[in-house]
Design an enzyme around this catalytic site. Structure first.
Site, PDB file in Angstrom:
ATOM      1  CG  HIS A 142      -1.882  -1.107   1.268  1.00  0.00           C
ATOM      2  ND1 HIS A 142      -2.721  -1.422   0.219  1.00  0.00           N
ATOM      3  CD2 HIS A 142      -2.126  -2.032   2.237  1.00  0.00           C
ATOM      4  CE1 HIS A 142      -3.442  -2.500   0.542  1.00  0.00           C
ATOM      5  NE2 HIS A 142      -3.087  -2.885   1.757  1.00  0.00           N
ATOM      6  CB  CYS A 143       4.205   2.030   1.069  1.00  0.00           C
ATOM      7  SG  CYS A 143       5.187   3.515   1.357  1.00  0.00           S
TER       8      CYS A 143
END
Length: 353
Positions: A142-143
Protein backbone atom coordinates in the site's frame (compact mmCIF):
# COMPACT_ATOMS: atom_id res chain seq x y z
CA UNK A 1 27.67 6.00 -6.86
CA UNK A 2 25.13 3.84 -5.04
CA UNK A 3 25.73 1.96 -1.82
CA UNK A 4 25.69 -1.72 -2.78
CA UNK A 5 25.73 -3.40 0.62
CA UNK A 6 22.28 -4.84 0.04
CA UNK A 7 23.67 -6.57 -3.04
CA UNK A 8 26.69 -8.27 -1.45
CA UNK A 9 26.91 -11.93 -2.33
CA UNK A 10 26.07 -14.34 0.52
CA UNK A 11 27.92 -17.69 0.48
CA UNK A 12 26.38 -20.40 -1.70
CA UNK A 13 25.85 -22.52 1.43
CA UNK A 14 23.00 -20.22 2.47
CA UNK A 15 19.40 -20.71 1.51
CA UNK A 16 17.99 -17.69 -0.39
CA UNK A 17 15.66 -17.14 2.56
CA UNK A 18 16.03 -13.66 4.05
CA UNK A 19 15.19 -12.75 7.64
CA UNK A 20 16.37 -10.85 10.67
CA UNK A 21 15.17 -10.95 14.29
CA UNK A 22 14.86 -7.17 13.84
CA UNK A 23 11.72 -7.77 11.71
CA UNK A 24 9.56 -8.27 14.78
CA UNK A 25 7.73 -5.34 16.32
CA UNK A 26 7.45 -5.68 20.08
CA UNK A 27 7.23 -2.98 22.67
CA UNK A 28 5.03 -2.30 25.67
CA UNK A 29 2.22 -4.38 24.20
CA UNK A 30 1.40 -1.58 21.75
CA UNK A 31 1.70 -3.99 18.84
CA UNK A 32 -1.35 -5.81 20.26
CA UNK A 33 -3.51 -2.80 19.42
CA UNK A 34 -3.26 -3.68 15.73
CA UNK A 35 -4.85 -6.95 14.48
CA UNK A 36 -1.43 -7.74 13.00
CA UNK A 37 0.61 -10.48 14.67
CA UNK A 38 3.72 -8.32 14.88
CA UNK A 39 5.94 -11.29 15.70
CA UNK A 40 4.71 -13.55 12.90
CA UNK A 41 7.98 -13.38 10.95
CA UNK A 42 10.04 -14.85 13.78
CA UNK A 43 7.42 -17.58 14.30
CA UNK A 44 7.68 -18.64 10.65
CA UNK A 45 11.46 -19.05 11.04
CA UNK A 46 11.03 -21.00 14.30
CA UNK A 47 8.65 -23.45 12.62
CA UNK A 48 11.10 -23.94 9.73
CA UNK A 49 13.91 -24.59 12.22
CA UNK A 50 11.77 -27.07 14.19
CA UNK A 51 11.05 -28.88 10.94
CA UNK A 52 14.79 -28.97 10.19
CA UNK A 53 14.47 -27.17 6.87
CA UNK A 54 16.82 -24.37 7.88
CA UNK A 55 19.26 -23.39 10.60
CA UNK A 56 20.12 -19.88 11.77
CA UNK A 57 23.50 -19.92 10.10
CA UNK A 58 21.99 -20.95 6.75
CA UNK A 59 19.58 -18.07 6.22
CA UNK A 60 20.59 -14.73 4.80
CA UNK A 61 20.55 -11.99 7.43
CA UNK A 62 18.52 -9.01 6.27
CA UNK A 63 20.10 -5.58 6.55
CA UNK A 64 18.27 -2.37 7.19
CA UNK A 65 17.64 -0.21 4.12
CA UNK A 66 19.50 3.08 4.58
CA UNK A 67 18.15 6.48 3.62
CA UNK A 68 20.05 6.48 0.32
CA UNK A 69 18.51 3.10 -0.55
CA UNK A 70 15.03 4.39 0.23
CA UNK A 71 15.63 7.50 -1.89
CA UNK A 72 15.89 5.27 -4.99
CA UNK A 73 12.06 5.39 -4.86
CA UNK A 74 10.88 7.62 -2.01
CA UNK A 75 10.79 11.38 -2.04
CA UNK A 76 12.80 13.12 0.67
CA UNK A 77 9.60 14.92 1.59
CA UNK A 78 7.89 11.61 2.35
CA UNK A 79 10.81 10.28 4.41
CA UNK A 80 10.82 13.53 6.39
CA UNK A 81 7.12 13.07 7.15
CA UNK A 82 7.96 9.82 8.96
CA UNK A 83 9.79 11.94 11.52
CA UNK A 84 6.32 12.89 12.81
CA UNK A 85 4.95 10.21 15.15
CA UNK A 86 1.33 11.00 14.27
CA UNK A 87 2.05 10.30 10.60
CA UNK A 88 3.50 6.88 11.52
CA UNK A 89 0.49 6.23 13.80
CA UNK A 90 -1.82 6.84 10.85
CA UNK A 91 0.18 4.61 8.49
CA UNK A 92 0.50 1.72 10.96
CA UNK A 93 -3.04 2.14 12.29
CA UNK A 94 -1.78 2.07 15.89
CA UNK A 95 -3.18 5.37 17.29
CA UNK A 96 -1.11 5.53 20.55
CA UNK A 97 2.08 5.66 18.44
CA UNK A 98 1.14 9.31 17.84
CA UNK A 99 2.02 10.11 21.46
CA UNK A 100 5.46 8.48 21.50
CA UNK A 101 8.68 10.44 20.98
CA UNK A 102 9.78 9.94 17.40
CA UNK A 103 13.16 8.38 18.31
CA UNK A 104 11.22 5.50 19.92
CA UNK A 105 8.95 5.24 16.88
CA UNK A 106 12.01 5.13 14.61
CA UNK A 107 13.66 2.39 16.66
CA UNK A 108 10.65 0.24 17.55
CA UNK A 109 8.36 0.60 14.53
CA UNK A 110 10.21 2.00 11.52
CA UNK A 111 13.52 0.18 11.93
CA UNK A 112 11.80 -3.24 11.74
CA UNK A 113 9.96 -2.09 8.60
CA UNK A 114 13.20 -0.70 7.09
CA UNK A 115 14.95 -4.00 7.84
CA UNK A 116 12.17 -5.95 6.12
CA UNK A 117 12.47 -3.51 3.20
CA UNK A 118 16.22 -4.15 3.00
CA UNK A 119 15.36 -7.85 3.06
CA UNK A 120 13.09 -7.53 0.02
CA UNK A 121 15.77 -5.64 -1.94
CA UNK A 122 18.37 -8.30 -1.02
CA UNK A 123 15.96 -11.10 -1.96
CA UNK A 124 15.44 -9.54 -5.39
CA UNK A 125 19.12 -10.00 -6.24
CA UNK A 126 19.16 -13.47 -4.68
CA UNK A 127 16.16 -14.54 -6.76
CA UNK A 128 17.93 -13.52 -9.97
CA UNK A 129 21.12 -15.32 -8.91
CA UNK A 130 19.51 -18.49 -7.54
CA UNK A 131 16.18 -18.79 -9.33
CA UNK A 132 14.07 -18.09 -6.25
CA UNK A 133 14.16 -16.25 -2.95
CA UNK A 134 11.80 -15.69 -0.04
CA UNK A 135 11.80 -12.68 2.22
CA UNK A 136 9.99 -13.87 5.34
CA UNK A 137 8.74 -10.27 5.77
CA UNK A 138 8.02 -7.40 3.41
CA UNK A 139 5.23 -7.00 0.90
CA UNK A 140 4.24 -3.44 1.87
CA UNK A 141 2.03 -3.03 -1.16
CA UNK A 142 0.00 0.00 0.00
CA UNK A 143 3.04 2.28 0.12
CA UNK A 144 4.10 4.32 -2.91
CA UNK A 145 6.95 6.77 -3.42
CA UNK A 146 5.21 9.57 -1.55
CA UNK A 147 2.43 8.02 0.54
CA UNK A 148 2.17 5.23 3.12
CA UNK A 149 -0.90 3.49 4.52
CA UNK A 150 -2.37 0.16 5.62
CA UNK A 151 0.63 -0.74 7.84
CA UNK A 152 2.99 -0.04 4.92
CA UNK A 153 5.60 2.68 5.50
CA UNK A 154 8.13 1.82 2.76
CA UNK A 155 7.54 0.72 -0.83
CA UNK A 156 9.68 -2.44 -0.71
CA UNK A 157 8.18 -4.03 -3.85
CA UNK A 158 8.84 -0.93 -5.95
CA UNK A 159 12.33 -0.65 -4.44
CA UNK A 160 13.28 -4.27 -5.18
CA UNK A 161 12.20 -3.90 -8.82
CA UNK A 162 13.87 -0.50 -9.34
CA UNK A 163 17.10 -1.81 -7.79
CA UNK A 164 17.07 -4.73 -10.24
CA UNK A 165 16.31 -2.51 -13.24
CA UNK A 166 19.10 -0.10 -12.32
CA UNK A 167 21.79 -2.48 -11.09
CA UNK A 168 21.37 -5.96 -12.59
CA UNK A 169 22.10 -6.53 -16.22
CA UNK A 170 19.46 -8.44 -18.12
CA UNK A 171 16.56 -7.46 -15.86
CA UNK A 172 14.32 -5.11 -17.81
CA UNK A 173 10.82 -6.56 -17.35
CA UNK A 174 9.05 -7.50 -14.12
CA UNK A 175 5.71 -9.06 -13.25
CA UNK A 176 4.05 -8.46 -9.90
CA UNK A 177 1.60 -11.17 -8.86
CA UNK A 178 -0.25 -9.67 -5.91
CA UNK A 179 -2.44 -12.22 -4.12
CA UNK A 180 -2.89 -10.43 -0.80
CA UNK A 181 -6.61 -9.92 -0.02
CA UNK A 182 -6.21 -6.16 -0.55
CA UNK A 183 -5.54 -4.24 -3.75
CA UNK A 184 -1.81 -3.40 -4.05
CA UNK A 185 -2.32 0.28 -4.74
CA UNK A 186 1.20 1.35 -3.73
CA UNK A 187 3.20 -0.42 -6.43
CA UNK A 188 0.34 0.25 -8.84
CA UNK A 189 0.71 4.00 -8.36
CA UNK A 190 4.51 3.74 -8.61
CA UNK A 191 4.44 1.80 -11.89
CA UNK A 192 1.34 3.47 -13.37
CA UNK A 193 3.01 4.47 -16.64
CA UNK A 194 5.91 2.02 -16.62
CA UNK A 195 5.42 -0.53 -19.38
CA UNK A 196 8.29 -2.65 -18.05
CA UNK A 197 6.10 -3.78 -15.14
CA UNK A 198 3.09 -6.06 -15.61
CA UNK A 199 0.74 -6.20 -12.63
CA UNK A 200 -1.72 -8.96 -11.82
CA UNK A 201 -3.81 -8.29 -8.72
CA UNK A 202 -6.49 -10.51 -7.16
CA UNK A 203 -8.31 -8.93 -4.23
CA UNK A 204 -11.60 -8.52 -2.39
CA UNK A 205 -13.21 -5.73 -4.39
CA UNK A 206 -15.17 -4.31 -1.42
CA UNK A 207 -12.43 -3.62 1.12
CA UNK A 208 -9.57 -1.14 1.68
CA UNK A 209 -8.07 0.60 -0.24
CA UNK A 210 -10.57 0.71 -3.14
CA UNK A 211 -8.13 2.90 -5.06
CA UNK A 212 -9.83 3.50 -8.40
CA UNK A 213 -6.95 5.56 -9.79
CA UNK A 214 -4.37 2.85 -8.97
CA UNK A 215 -6.54 0.18 -10.63
CA UNK A 216 -5.66 1.69 -13.99
CA UNK A 217 -2.17 0.20 -13.61
CA UNK A 218 -3.44 -3.38 -13.22
CA UNK A 219 -3.02 -5.41 -16.41
CA UNK A 220 -4.87 -8.44 -14.99
CA UNK A 221 -7.53 -7.53 -12.46
CA UNK A 222 -9.24 -10.33 -10.54
CA UNK A 223 -11.91 -8.76 -8.36
CA UNK A 224 -13.23 -11.23 -5.79
CA UNK A 225 -16.55 -11.33 -3.91
CA UNK A 226 -16.98 -11.54 -0.12
CA UNK A 227 -16.40 -15.07 1.18
CA UNK A 228 -14.75 -16.50 -1.97
CA UNK A 229 -13.76 -20.14 -1.27
CA UNK A 230 -10.94 -22.45 -2.35
CA UNK A 231 -12.26 -24.00 -5.56
CA UNK A 232 -13.21 -20.76 -7.27
CA UNK A 233 -10.17 -18.92 -5.92
CA UNK A 234 -7.59 -21.51 -6.98
CA UNK A 235 -9.14 -21.85 -10.42
CA UNK A 236 -8.96 -18.05 -10.92
CA UNK A 237 -5.38 -17.84 -9.62
CA UNK A 238 -4.26 -20.67 -11.88
CA UNK A 239 -5.96 -19.25 -14.98
CA UNK A 240 -4.71 -15.72 -14.49
CA UNK A 241 -1.14 -16.53 -13.38
CA UNK A 242 -0.74 -18.73 -16.46
CA UNK A 243 -2.37 -16.06 -18.61
CA UNK A 244 -0.17 -13.29 -17.23
CA UNK A 245 3.06 -15.23 -17.77
CA UNK A 246 2.01 -16.34 -21.26
CA UNK A 247 1.19 -12.75 -22.17
CA UNK A 248 4.57 -11.44 -21.07
CA UNK A 249 7.63 -13.41 -19.97
CA UNK A 250 9.34 -11.22 -17.35
CA UNK A 251 12.92 -11.39 -16.06
CA UNK A 252 11.64 -11.48 -12.46
CA UNK A 253 8.34 -12.25 -10.71
CA UNK A 254 7.60 -10.50 -7.43
CA UNK A 255 4.99 -12.60 -5.68
CA UNK A 256 3.10 -10.82 -2.90
CA UNK A 257 1.85 -13.84 -0.95
CA UNK A 258 -0.47 -12.28 1.62
CA UNK A 259 -2.19 -14.77 3.94
CA UNK A 260 -5.07 -12.43 4.81
CA UNK A 261 -7.18 -14.42 2.33
CA UNK A 262 -7.52 -16.96 5.16
CA UNK A 263 -11.06 -17.78 6.28
CA UNK A 264 -11.86 -15.69 9.36
CA UNK A 265 -9.38 -12.88 8.68
CA UNK A 266 -11.01 -9.78 10.18
CA UNK A 267 -9.83 -7.55 7.34
CA UNK A 268 -9.66 -9.77 4.25
CA UNK A 269 -13.26 -10.98 4.02
CA UNK A 270 -12.38 -14.07 1.95
CA UNK A 271 -12.75 -17.71 3.02
CA UNK A 272 -9.68 -19.61 1.84
CA UNK A 273 -8.54 -22.63 3.90
CA UNK A 274 -4.96 -23.17 5.11
CA UNK A 275 -4.65 -25.94 2.49
CA UNK A 276 -5.92 -23.49 -0.12
CA UNK A 277 -3.13 -21.04 0.73
CA UNK A 278 -0.47 -23.76 0.48
CA UNK A 279 -1.92 -24.82 -2.88
CA UNK A 280 -2.00 -21.21 -4.13
CA UNK A 281 1.72 -20.71 -3.44
CA UNK A 282 2.41 -24.02 -5.17
CA UNK A 283 0.49 -22.88 -8.28
CA UNK A 284 2.52 -19.66 -8.49
CA UNK A 285 5.90 -21.32 -7.92
CA UNK A 286 5.12 -24.09 -10.45
CA UNK A 287 4.25 -21.48 -13.07
CA UNK A 288 7.50 -19.57 -12.39
CA UNK A 289 9.85 -22.53 -12.08
CA UNK A 290 8.50 -24.38 -15.14
CA UNK A 291 9.24 -21.26 -17.21
CA UNK A 292 12.61 -20.71 -15.49
CA UNK A 293 11.61 -17.23 -14.37
CA UNK A 294 13.25 -16.09 -11.11
CA UNK A 295 10.68 -15.56 -8.36
CA UNK A 296 10.86 -13.40 -5.23
CA UNK A 297 8.20 -14.10 -2.61
CA UNK A 298 7.25 -11.65 0.17
CA UNK A 299 4.76 -12.48 2.92
CA UNK A 300 2.68 -9.27 3.14
CA UNK A 301 -0.64 -9.19 5.04
CA UNK A 302 -2.10 -11.89 7.26
CA UNK A 303 -3.59 -11.01 10.57
CA UNK A 304 -4.37 -14.19 12.49
CA UNK A 305 -2.33 -16.13 15.04
CA UNK A 306 -2.32 -19.28 12.88
CA UNK A 307 -0.85 -17.44 9.90
CA UNK A 308 2.82 -18.16 10.72
CA UNK A 309 2.23 -21.92 10.76
CA UNK A 310 0.54 -21.76 7.35
CA UNK A 311 3.41 -19.76 5.78
CA UNK A 312 5.91 -22.30 7.19
CA UNK A 313 3.78 -25.21 5.90
CA UNK A 314 3.70 -23.61 2.47
CA UNK A 315 7.49 -23.22 2.36
CA UNK A 316 7.90 -26.85 3.50
CA UNK A 317 5.47 -27.93 0.78
CA UNK A 318 7.38 -26.00 -1.91
CA UNK A 319 10.52 -27.76 -0.73
CA UNK A 320 8.97 -31.24 -0.66
CA UNK A 321 7.82 -30.72 -4.27
CA UNK A 322 11.31 -29.65 -5.36
CA UNK A 323 10.09 -26.17 -6.29
CA UNK A 324 12.58 -24.63 -3.89
CA UNK A 325 15.83 -26.35 -3.16
CA UNK A 326 19.11 -25.15 -1.74
CA UNK A 327 21.20 -27.38 -4.03
CA UNK A 328 19.18 -26.52 -7.08
CA UNK A 329 19.50 -22.89 -6.11
CA UNK A 330 23.29 -22.85 -5.94
CA UNK A 331 25.64 -23.23 -8.87
CA UNK A 332 26.45 -26.91 -8.28
CA UNK A 333 24.89 -29.57 -6.08
CA UNK A 334 26.80 -30.21 -2.87
CA UNK A 335 27.98 -33.73 -2.10
CA UNK A 336 26.19 -34.83 1.15
CA UNK A 337 29.54 -35.60 2.85
CA UNK A 338 30.67 -32.08 2.12
CA UNK A 339 27.30 -30.75 3.28
CA UNK A 340 28.08 -31.06 7.00
CA UNK A 341 31.49 -29.47 6.57
CA UNK A 342 29.93 -26.62 4.65
CA UNK A 343 27.27 -26.20 7.31
CA UNK A 344 29.91 -26.02 10.01
CA UNK A 345 31.98 -23.47 8.13
CA UNK A 346 28.86 -21.54 7.07
CA UNK A 347 28.10 -20.58 10.66
CA UNK A 348 27.86 -16.78 10.72
CA UNK A 349 28.78 -16.54 7.05
CA UNK A 350 25.25 -15.81 5.91
CA UNK A 351 25.30 -12.94 8.33
CA UNK A 352 27.49 -10.71 6.20
CA UNK A 353 27.96 -7.95 8.73
Amino acid sequence: PHRTELYEEPPSACWPIVYSPDYNITFMGLEKLHPFDAGKWGKVINFLKEDRLIADELIVQAREAAEEDLLVVHTRRYLNKLKWSFVVATITEIPPVAFLPNFIVQRKVLKPLRTQTGGTIMAGKLAVDRGWAINVGGGFHHCSSDKGGGFCAYADITLAIKFLFERVQGVSKATIIDLDAHQGNGHERDFMDDHRVYIMDAYNRYIYPGDGFAKRAIRRKVELEWGTEDAEYLQKVHTHVEGALNELKPDIIVYNAGTDILDGDPLGGLAISPQGIVKRDEVVFKAARSRRIPILMVTSGGYQKRTARIIADSILNLHSLGLIDKELATSGAINPKVEQMVRDSAKDLCNLS
